[in-house]
Scaffold this active site. Structure first.
Site, PDB file in Angstrom:
ATOM      1  N   HIS A  27       0.876  -1.189   0.000  1.00 36.22           N
ATOM      2  CA  HIS A  27       0.000   0.000   0.000  1.00 36.22           C
ATOM      3  C   HIS A  27       0.913   1.239   0.000  1.00 36.22           C
ATOM      4  O   HIS A  27       1.756   1.377  -0.872  1.00 36.22           O
ATOM      5  CB  HIS A  27      -0.913  -0.103   1.235  1.00 36.22           C
ATOM      6  CG  HIS A  27      -2.081   0.835   1.271  1.00 36.22           C
ATOM      7  ND1 HIS A  27      -2.428   1.671   0.246  1.00 36.22           N
ATOM      8  CD2 HIS A  27      -3.010   1.072   2.257  1.00 36.22           C
ATOM      9  CE1 HIS A  27      -3.510   2.373   0.587  1.00 36.22           C
ATOM     10  NE2 HIS A  27      -3.878   2.029   1.806  1.00 36.22           N
TER      11      HIS A  27
ATOM     12  N   HIS B 261      -2.018  -1.979  -9.825  1.00 35.79           N
ATOM     13  CA  HIS B 261      -3.098  -1.476  -8.970  1.00 35.79           C
ATOM     14  C   HIS B 261      -4.297  -2.396  -9.124  1.00 35.79           C
ATOM     15  O   HIS B 261      -4.560  -2.892 -10.213  1.00 35.79           O
ATOM     16  CB  HIS B 261      -3.484  -0.052  -9.379  1.00 35.79           C
ATOM     17  CG  HIS B 261      -4.196   0.682  -8.301  1.00 35.79           C
ATOM     18  ND1 HIS B 261      -5.555   0.588  -8.121  1.00 35.79           N
ATOM     19  CD2 HIS B 261      -3.722   1.481  -7.311  1.00 35.79           C
ATOM     20  CE1 HIS B 261      -5.887   1.325  -7.073  1.00 35.79           C
ATOM     21  NE2 HIS B 261      -4.798   1.859  -6.556  1.00 35.79           N
TER      22      HIS B 261
ATOM     23  N   ASP C 170       2.621   5.951  -6.208  1.00 34.90           N
ATOM     24  CA  ASP C 170       3.867   5.847  -5.450  1.00 34.90           C
ATOM     25  C   ASP C 170       5.122   5.914  -6.319  1.00 34.90           C
ATOM     26  O   ASP C 170       6.220   6.060  -5.796  1.00 34.90           O
ATOM     27  CB  ASP C 170       3.883   4.534  -4.650  1.00 34.90           C
ATOM     28  CG  ASP C 170       2.935   4.588  -3.464  1.00 34.90           C
ATOM     29  OD1 ASP C 170       2.646   5.700  -3.002  1.00 34.90           O
ATOM     30  OD2 ASP C 170       2.492   3.519  -3.010  1.00 34.90           O
TER      31      ASP C 170
HETATM   32  N1  ACO Z   1       5.431  -5.779 -10.548  1.00 34.75           N
HETATM   33  C1  ACO Z   1       5.399  -6.923 -11.240  1.00 34.75           C
HETATM   34  N2  ACO Z   1       4.267  -7.646 -11.447  1.00 34.75           N
HETATM   35  C2  ACO Z   1       3.151  -7.172 -10.915  1.00 34.75           C
HETATM   36  C3  ACO Z   1       3.131  -5.982 -10.171  1.00 34.75           C
HETATM   37  C4  ACO Z   1       4.320  -5.283  -9.990  1.00 34.75           C
HETATM   38  N3  ACO Z   1       4.369  -4.157  -9.298  1.00 34.75           N
HETATM   39  N4  ACO Z   1       1.875  -5.771  -9.732  1.00 34.75           N
HETATM   40  C5  ACO Z   1       1.138  -6.782 -10.170  1.00 34.75           C
HETATM   41  N5  ACO Z   1       1.904  -7.629 -10.887  1.00 34.75           N
HETATM   42  C6  ACO Z   1       1.451  -8.879 -11.519  1.00 34.75           C
HETATM   43  C7  ACO Z   1       1.316  -9.961 -10.464  1.00 34.75           C
HETATM   44  O1  ACO Z   1       2.502 -10.679 -10.291  1.00 34.75           O
HETATM   45  C8  ACO Z   1       0.177 -10.797 -10.995  1.00 34.75           C
HETATM   46  O2  ACO Z   1       0.706 -11.636 -11.988  1.00 34.75           O
HETATM   47  P1  ACO Z   1       0.164 -13.168 -12.137  1.00 34.75           P
HETATM   48  O3  ACO Z   1      -1.282 -13.023 -12.518  1.00 34.75           O
HETATM   49  O4  ACO Z   1       1.015 -13.759 -13.189  1.00 34.75           O
HETATM   50  O5  ACO Z   1       0.338 -13.805 -10.787  1.00 34.75           O
HETATM   51  C9  ACO Z   1      -0.735  -9.775 -11.685  1.00 34.75           C
HETATM   52  O6  ACO Z   1       0.119  -8.669 -12.029  1.00 34.75           O
HETATM   53  C10 ACO Z   1      -1.854  -9.288 -10.779  1.00 34.75           C
HETATM   54  O7  ACO Z   1      -1.258  -8.823  -9.577  1.00 34.75           O
HETATM   55  P2  ACO Z   1      -1.850  -9.001  -8.129  1.00 34.75           P
HETATM   56  O8  ACO Z   1      -0.748  -8.972  -7.130  1.00 34.75           O
HETATM   57  O9  ACO Z   1      -2.765 -10.175  -8.105  1.00 34.75           O
HETATM   58  O10 ACO Z   1      -2.715  -7.683  -8.021  1.00 34.75           O
HETATM   59  P3  ACO Z   1      -3.439  -7.131  -6.738  1.00 34.75           P
HETATM   60  O11 ACO Z   1      -4.576  -6.351  -7.237  1.00 34.75           O
HETATM   61  O12 ACO Z   1      -3.698  -8.213  -5.759  1.00 34.75           O
HETATM   62  O13 ACO Z   1      -2.336  -6.176  -6.067  1.00 34.75           O
HETATM   63  C11 ACO Z   1      -0.862  -4.341  -5.820  1.00 34.75           C
HETATM   64  C12 ACO Z   1      -2.216  -4.819  -6.351  1.00 34.75           C
HETATM   65  C13 ACO Z   1      -0.721  -4.761  -4.362  1.00 34.75           C
HETATM   66  C14 ACO Z   1      -0.821  -2.824  -5.917  1.00 34.75           C
HETATM   67  C15 ACO Z   1       0.264  -4.965  -6.692  1.00 34.75           C
HETATM   68  O14 ACO Z   1       0.162  -4.479  -7.997  1.00 34.75           O
HETATM   69  C16 ACO Z   1       1.645  -4.690  -6.105  1.00 34.75           C
HETATM   70  O15 ACO Z   1       2.103  -5.440  -5.246  1.00 34.75           O
HETATM   71  N6  ACO Z   1       2.329  -3.591  -6.579  1.00 34.75           N
HETATM   72  C17 ACO Z   1       3.612  -3.237  -6.011  1.00 34.75           C
HETATM   73  C18 ACO Z   1       3.449  -2.486  -4.688  1.00 34.75           C
HETATM   74  C19 ACO Z   1       2.851  -1.113  -4.903  1.00 34.75           C
HETATM   75  O16 ACO Z   1       3.248  -0.353  -5.753  1.00 34.75           O
HETATM   76  N7  ACO Z   1       1.867  -0.778  -4.065  1.00 34.75           N
HETATM   77  C20 ACO Z   1       1.206   0.545  -4.071  1.00 34.75           C
HETATM   78  C21 ACO Z   1      -0.173   0.434  -4.653  1.00 34.75           C
HETATM   79  S1  ACO Z   1      -0.934   1.999  -4.804  1.00 34.75           S
HETATM   80  C22 ACO Z   1      -1.253   2.452  -3.252  1.00 34.75           C
HETATM   81  O17 ACO Z   1      -1.581   1.671  -2.387  1.00 34.75           O
HETATM   82  C23 ACO Z   1      -1.070   3.788  -2.904  1.00 34.75           C
END
Ligand code: ACO
Length: 392
Positions: free
Chosen positions: A232, A275, A330
């Site tokens: 987050h 996201h 972010d």
């Molecule tokens: N880098 C690489 N791959 C990613 C990323 C990333 N940042 N984000 C998502 N993916 C991929 C996942 O590996 C997944 O792939 P798969 O289907 O092959 O397993 C797919 O995209 C879907 O991702 P999920 O993790 O299932 O998406 P979810 O909606 O659960 O999570 C989140 C969203 C937590 C923001 C995720 O994208 C993440 O961890 N990002 C990095 C951390 C981040 O930037 N957080 C800030 C978010 S914005 C905020 O809160 C202010």
């Protein structure tokens, strides 16, 4: 039980991992069109607010669902100013906890908890007392976070001023000198961009906690705890660590693209990307990128980091096109905050400094039409018989 009721009971309701796509209520605070990359607070687009509004005005908008008149804004800003001072005990709490090297977000959590002790209205639950507590929290959190910013550097606090707006006052308290108009405007936009974002993890946490009709401070403390996590708000700090890692790793035939592709291949999550709702460019990231581009013209460090950031963005969008991964708020915020002299461990604290109004607006909204949150979970533990301790 003796029957299969434990298996069937929880299957009556739909299961969505991470509550994806689940609607938890109705709200007038925020609208996101994740497909288009569109965001609006109480009906007004984020682009317009960032360009034309101020953080105080956005606070009013989120709490009242309409823009204030000139007189209303003046009165509202004065009321916020009147709450700027914090009890000495909260200063001591902050100084005490930084001694142990506690993360600034944990210090913030402790400080807000401590603040509740000094609010004589903390356990009074009528709407006007709740509204006043929201204003106190918005105003005092601004002071607390600036004090944390100084305390982690071993500096004495600088008292808030009454003649400055919230953005300028924060920079004054943080740096001990008046900011330039440019710095003040950039910080004001940072606060606006972080002010609200629908039912994200921290706002949901706040709504869940207040739904038991506990006090507002408890709900805000929970929200701070949630925002702290790297999935987050904590991601903004990790982005700078990634940029530093890349800066030190690039050379010897290794490129930015090599590093990112190797991380993608190892299934590492790249901070500042992806996201749950946006399947397009996060509009807040677009605004921050534009600001970064402007300041990069006069700051070599920002320019270098921005170049790397843009290369990361390009390779991420190309490589993960199918997953529709784009920069989120972010990704570029840290680059902009570092221009203001704010160090990475403070980034999530700044996020909270803006977001406090979104949390409060949602808490007050939840209280207007409350029903306690009580979902179900699918039991997968199987049925067991009780065996006396001698026979186990
Ligand atoms: N880098 C690489 N791959 C990613 C990323 C990333 N940042 N984000 C998502 N993916 C991929 C996942 O590996 C997944 O792939 P798969 O289907 O092959 O397993 C797919 O995209 C879907 O991702 P999920 O993790 O299932 O998406 P979810 O909606 O659960 O999570 C989140 C969203 C937590 C923001 C995720 O994208 C993440 O961890 N990002 C990095 C951390 C981040 O930037 N957080 C800030 C978010 S914005 C905020 O809160 C202010």
């Amino acid at each position: 039980m003796g029957d299969d009721s434990y298996k069937t009971e929880t299957k009556k309701v739909e299961y969505s991992r991470g509550l994806e796509g689940v609607i938890i209520g109705e709200s007038t605070k925020c609208f996101i069109d994740g497909e288009k990359g569109y965001l609006a607070y109480s009906g007004i687009s984020i682009e317009e607010l960032a360009e034309k509004s101020s953080y105080e005005e956005v606070c009013y908008l989120l709490l009242h669902d309409r823009l204030p008149s000139r007189a209303e804004l003046k009165e509202f800003s004065e009321e916020l100013k009147a709450y700027r001072e914090i009890p000495d005990d909260v200063y001591r709490e902050i100084r005490g906890s930084v001694r142990y090297g506690v993360h600034p977000m944990a210090v913030l959590r402790l400080a807000v908890d401590r603040l509740s002790i000094f609010d004589e209205e903390a356990e009074i639950f009528n709407p006007s007392a709740n509204y006043r507590k929201a204003l106190k929290l918005i105003s005092k959190l601004n002071t607390i976070t600036a004090v944390i910013g100084r305390a982690i550097k071993g500096l004495e606090p600088v008292r808030p001023r009454q003649d400055l707006n919230m953005a300028a006052n924060w920079l004054w308290m943080f740096k001990g000198e008046l900011p330039s108009k440019e710095m003040e405007k950039i910080f004001d936009i940072i606060l606006i961009l972080h002010a609200e974002h629908e039912i994200n993890a921290s706002t949901f946490s706040a709504r869940v906690v207040i739904s038991s009709l506990t006090d507002i401070y408890s709900a805000v403390v929970a929200a701070i705890g949630s925002l702290k996590g790297p999935l987050h708000g904590g991601a903004n700090e990790d982005v700078i660590r990634l940029l530093e890692e890349i800066e030190s790793g690039v050379g010897n035939g290794v490129s930015v693209e090599d590093i990112i592709i190797s991380k993608i291949n190892k299934k590492e999550k790249i901070p500042g990307f992806g996201h749950r709702v946006y399947k397009n460019y996060d509009p807040r990231a677009a605004i921050l990128k534009k600001i970064a581009e402007k300041i990069a013209e006069k700051d070599e460090n920002i320019k270098r980091r921005l170049e790397i950031g843009k290369r990361i963005e390009k390779v991420m969008i190309e490589k993960l096109a199918q997953k529709r991964i784009y920069p989120n708020v972010d990704f570029y915020s840290g680059i902009v905050m570092s221009y203001l002299g704010i160090e990475p461990r403070m980034f999530t604290v700044i996020f909270a400094t803006g977001r406090i109004v979104g949390w409060c607006a949602h808490i007050l909204e939840q209280l207007k039409d409350n029903r306690i949150f009580r979902p179900r979970i699918i039991y997968t533990g199987g049925e067991k018989t009780y065996i006396s301790i001698d026979n186990r």
